[in-house]
Design an enzyme around this catalytic site. Structure first.
Site, PDB file in Angstrom:
ATOM      1  CD  GLU A 123      38.202   8.914  35.134  1.00 38.42           C
ATOM      2  OE1 GLU A 123      37.601   9.051  34.213  1.00 38.42           O
ATOM      3  OE2 GLU A 123      39.748   8.800  35.055  1.00 38.42           O
TER       4      GLU A 123
ATOM      5  CB  CYS B  48      43.793  10.514  31.309  1.00 36.83           C
ATOM      6  SG  CYS B  48      42.581  11.848  31.528  1.00 36.83           S
TER       7      CYS B  48
ATOM      8  N   GLY C 224      37.640 -15.311   3.218  1.00 36.40           N
ATOM      9  CA  GLY C 224      37.681 -16.790   3.226  1.00 36.40           C
ATOM     10  C   GLY C 224      39.088 -17.762   3.765  1.00 36.40           C
ATOM     11  CB  ALA C 225      40.437 -20.971   2.777  1.00 36.33           C
ATOM     12  CB  ALA C 226      42.876 -16.949   0.174  1.00 39.11           C
TER      13      ALA C 226
ATOM     14  CB  THR D 216      45.860  -8.045  -5.556  1.00 37.54           C
ATOM     15  OG1 THR D 216      45.840  -8.711  -4.258  1.00 37.54           O
ATOM     16  CG2 THR D 216      47.427  -7.475  -5.569  1.00 37.54           C
TER      17      THR D 216
ATOM     18  CB  SER E  40      29.695 -20.789   2.738  1.00 33.98           C
ATOM     19  OG  SER E  40      29.480 -19.423   2.488  1.00 33.98           O
TER      20      SER E  40
ATOM     21  CD  GLU F  72      32.372 -11.879   9.408  1.00 33.03           C
ATOM     22  OE1 GLU F  72      31.794 -12.564   9.045  1.00 33.03           O
ATOM     23  OE2 GLU F  72      31.737 -10.696   9.615  1.00 33.03           O
TER      24      GLU F  72
HETATM   25  P1  NDP Z   1      39.185 -15.391   0.025  1.00 31.31           P
HETATM   26  O1  NDP Z   1      37.689 -14.696   0.375  1.00 31.31           O
HETATM   27  O2  NDP Z   1      39.925 -15.639   1.255  1.00 31.31           O
HETATM   28  O3  NDP Z   1      39.616 -14.124  -0.910  1.00 31.31           O
HETATM   29  C1  NDP Z   1      41.148 -14.448  -1.312  1.00 31.31           C
HETATM   30  C2  NDP Z   1      41.446 -13.486  -2.227  1.00 31.31           C
HETATM   31  O4  NDP Z   1      41.827 -12.480  -1.539  1.00 31.31           O
HETATM   32  C3  NDP Z   1      42.760 -13.931  -3.066  1.00 31.31           C
HETATM   33  O5  NDP Z   1      42.619 -14.752  -3.941  1.00 31.31           O
HETATM   34  C4  NDP Z   1      43.221 -12.600  -3.423  1.00 31.31           C
HETATM   35  O6  NDP Z   1      42.841 -12.298  -4.646  1.00 31.31           O
HETATM   36  C5  NDP Z   1      42.753 -11.554  -2.270  1.00 31.31           C
HETATM   37  N1  NDP Z   1      43.646 -11.056  -1.514  1.00 31.31           N
HETATM   38  C6  NDP Z   1      44.508  -9.996  -1.386  1.00 31.31           C
HETATM   39  N2  NDP Z   1      45.486 -10.048  -0.737  1.00 31.31           N
HETATM   40  C7  NDP Z   1      45.432 -11.116  -0.005  1.00 31.31           C
HETATM   41  C8  NDP Z   1      46.047 -11.588   0.876  1.00 31.31           C
HETATM   42  N3  NDP Z   1      47.032 -10.848   1.476  1.00 31.31           N
HETATM   43  N4  NDP Z   1      45.938 -12.928   1.554  1.00 31.31           N
HETATM   44  C9  NDP Z   1      44.986 -13.631   0.946  1.00 31.31           C
HETATM   45  N5  NDP Z   1      44.373 -13.234  -0.156  1.00 31.31           N
HETATM   46  C10 NDP Z   1      44.430 -11.979  -0.466  1.00 31.31           C
HETATM   47  O7  NDP Z   1      38.762 -16.550  -0.922  1.00 31.31           O
HETATM   48  P2  NDP Z   1      38.636 -18.032  -0.559  1.00 31.31           P
HETATM   49  O8  NDP Z   1      38.425 -18.539  -2.157  1.00 31.31           O
HETATM   50  O9  NDP Z   1      39.886 -18.553   0.099  1.00 31.31           O
HETATM   51  O10 NDP Z   1      37.355 -18.293   0.045  1.00 31.31           O
HETATM   52  C11 NDP Z   1      35.943 -17.928  -0.490  1.00 31.31           C
HETATM   53  C12 NDP Z   1      35.217 -19.151  -0.166  1.00 31.31           C
HETATM   54  O11 NDP Z   1      35.110 -19.302   1.286  1.00 31.31           O
HETATM   55  C13 NDP Z   1      33.891 -18.897  -0.495  1.00 31.31           C
HETATM   56  O12 NDP Z   1      33.187 -19.890  -1.134  1.00 31.31           O
HETATM   57  C14 NDP Z   1      32.929 -18.321   0.650  1.00 31.31           C
HETATM   58  O13 NDP Z   1      31.697 -18.929   0.688  1.00 31.31           O
HETATM   59  C15 NDP Z   1      33.899 -19.298   1.774  1.00 31.31           C
HETATM   60  N6  NDP Z   1      33.730 -18.698   3.104  1.00 31.31           N
HETATM   61  C16 NDP Z   1      33.209 -19.176   4.083  1.00 31.31           C
HETATM   62  C17 NDP Z   1      33.231 -18.788   5.304  1.00 31.31           C
HETATM   63  C18 NDP Z   1      32.834 -19.557   6.486  1.00 31.31           C
HETATM   64  O14 NDP Z   1      32.869 -19.038   7.703  1.00 31.31           O
HETATM   65  N7  NDP Z   1      32.268 -20.544   6.311  1.00 31.31           N
HETATM   66  C19 NDP Z   1      33.726 -17.230   5.488  1.00 31.31           C
HETATM   67  C20 NDP Z   1      34.153 -16.673   4.497  1.00 31.31           C
HETATM   68  C21 NDP Z   1      34.232 -17.223   3.089  1.00 31.31           C
HETATM   69  P3  NDP Z   1      43.618 -10.997  -5.526  1.00 31.31           P
HETATM   70  O15 NDP Z   1      45.025 -11.875  -5.825  1.00 31.31           O
HETATM   71  O16 NDP Z   1      42.778 -10.792  -6.911  1.00 31.31           O
HETATM   72  O17 NDP Z   1      43.458  -9.943  -4.672  1.00 31.31           O
HETATM   73 ZN    ZN Z   2      40.404  11.023  31.822  1.00 32.87          ZN
END
Ligand code: NDP
Ligand code: ZN
Length: 359
Positions: free
Chosen positions: A52, A75, A293-295, A222, A168, A291
């Protein structure tokens, strides 16, 4: 032109600043006098003038008796700048058209009330849906004090995010990856798990070739296993924050700090998503792009702590029961517990498909 058309212009002005106003909302304003646009403006950056202010400044004397279109309620409180409601009153505008109200408890209807008390006609709700969507992240952040979370992944048609050996690069096309960079730009921070850093050594920067800001990089680690040689530690392109558990020692952290990496130590031995989001909210992270990974995705899904999912699907088969899928962790045991989302957008990008879904 009618109210909707002027408001659409104001929304375009706001849209242009997406990604650069955090932790503030994006806002656009247009001043119209006798059927002519006499001023317009957009909020460019936190700490700088509101939309504004820019628009009224451009309008000058013509603001008197004009109609002002603004995408968000003006505001009414003293922040870094004086209240816009006061300025609109002082400039003696005749009418204010507002797209949507501000959920910020400091404003929340007070801006509109103040204008009406001063005898200014106020209309609310023109293109409200578009305005709400534009500031979705800000609205979430201001009402929950935690970041808006987007989960993103790229997978093959058979639902795998890597091969069984952890490769990947690349599942999706260059076009799809460019699209990812646009989302990175629109978020305050990018988050990945340490296993992704170990497997891919990503730089997690925005590479659109047009300058602009990079989001903060956040690694969940961690026990502090991120290699000191990792790109996110040594490239200095943008801040890196490594989140660690309570058992990591000062001696372990020191070499990272020397490289200007910020270590965020949680109070608990492991990193839980709700505590993490609270800490990031306190650090003014308004939006988080997860982004993988799976975990990591598994933990966000288990905590039901996300607002949006962006999935890129490539017409490829990776196959194999050991190849990971996007959401790890232990998953839900029963269909009655699974999360249902709503698909908001399906788009073809090069050879791939993008799906945007919301919780
Ligand atoms: P992540 O990248 O998800 O990492 C997991 C690790 O993060 C855990 O083992 C842990 O290790 C740490 N961590 C800490 N806190 C947490 C929490 N609260 N929850 C989960 N993890 C936590 O691992 P992944 O093995 O699942 O994935 C990696 C794979 O995925 C690779 O091969 C990569 O290339 C692929 N990938 C693919 C993507 C895609 O879009 N195609 C994107 C990203 C990855 P610690 O206990 O030591 O802290
Ligand atoms: Zn304002």
């Amino acid at each position: 032109m009618n109210d909707e058309q002027y408001m659409r212009f104001a929304l375009q002005l706001a849209q242009a600043a997406v990604g650069q106003t955090s932790p503030n909302p994006v806002v656009g304003a247009v001043v119209v006098k006798d059927g002519e646009i006499v001023g317009f403006g957009t909020h460019l950056k936190a700490g700088e003038p509101h939309a504004e202010v820019h628009a009224l400044r451009m309008a000058g004397e013509k603001a008197k008796g004009a109609t002002v279109y603004v995408t968000l309620e003006p505001c009414s409180h003293y922040g870094k700048t004086p209240p816009c409601a006061d300025l609109l009153i002082e400039k003696e505008v005749r009418r204010v058209v507002v797209a949507t109200t501000d959920p910020n408890p400091l404003v929340a209807g007070k801006g509109i009330a103040k204008l009406r008390q001063a005898g200014i006609a106020v209309d609310v709700g023109v293109l409200k849906e578009e305005a709400d969507e534009l500031n979705e992240m800000f609205f979430h952040y201001i009402s929950t004090k935690t970041p808006y979370v987007t989960l993103k992944y790229a997978m093959s048609l058979d639902g795998k995010i890597a091969t069984k050996t952890g490769e990947s690069k690349w599942i999706t096309s260059e076009e799809a990856r460019r699209d990812v960079h646009r989302y990175r730009r629109a978020h305050d921070a990018i988050l990945v798990g340490v296993e992704t850093v170990l497997a891919d050594d990503p730089s997690l920067t925005v590479r659109l070739g047009d300058g602009g800001k990079n989001p903060i990089r956040i690694i969940l680690d961690t026990r502090l296993r991120t290699p000191l040689e990792a790109k996110v530690v040594r490239d200095g392109e943008t801040p890196t924050w490594i989140v660690v558990g309570s058992e990591v020692t000062e001696a372990q952290m020191a070499p990272y700090r020397e490289k200007n990496v910020q270590i965020i130590q949680m109070n608990e031995a492991s990193i839980t998503i709700p505590s993490l989001l609270k800490v990031l909210g306190e650090k003014k992270v308004m939006s988080l792009f997860v982004e993988g990974g799976a975990a990591v995705h598994g933990s966000f899904v288990a905590a039901k702590a996300f607002q949006q999912v962006i999935a890129y699907i490539a017409p490829k088969f990776i196959g194999g029961k050991e190849a990971p899928s996007p959401v790890g962790g232990s998953g839900f045991a029963h269909m009655a517990e699974v999360m249902s989302l709503q698909i908001k957008q399906v788009e073809t990008i090069g050879p791939d498909i993008k799906i945007v879904a919301k919780g």
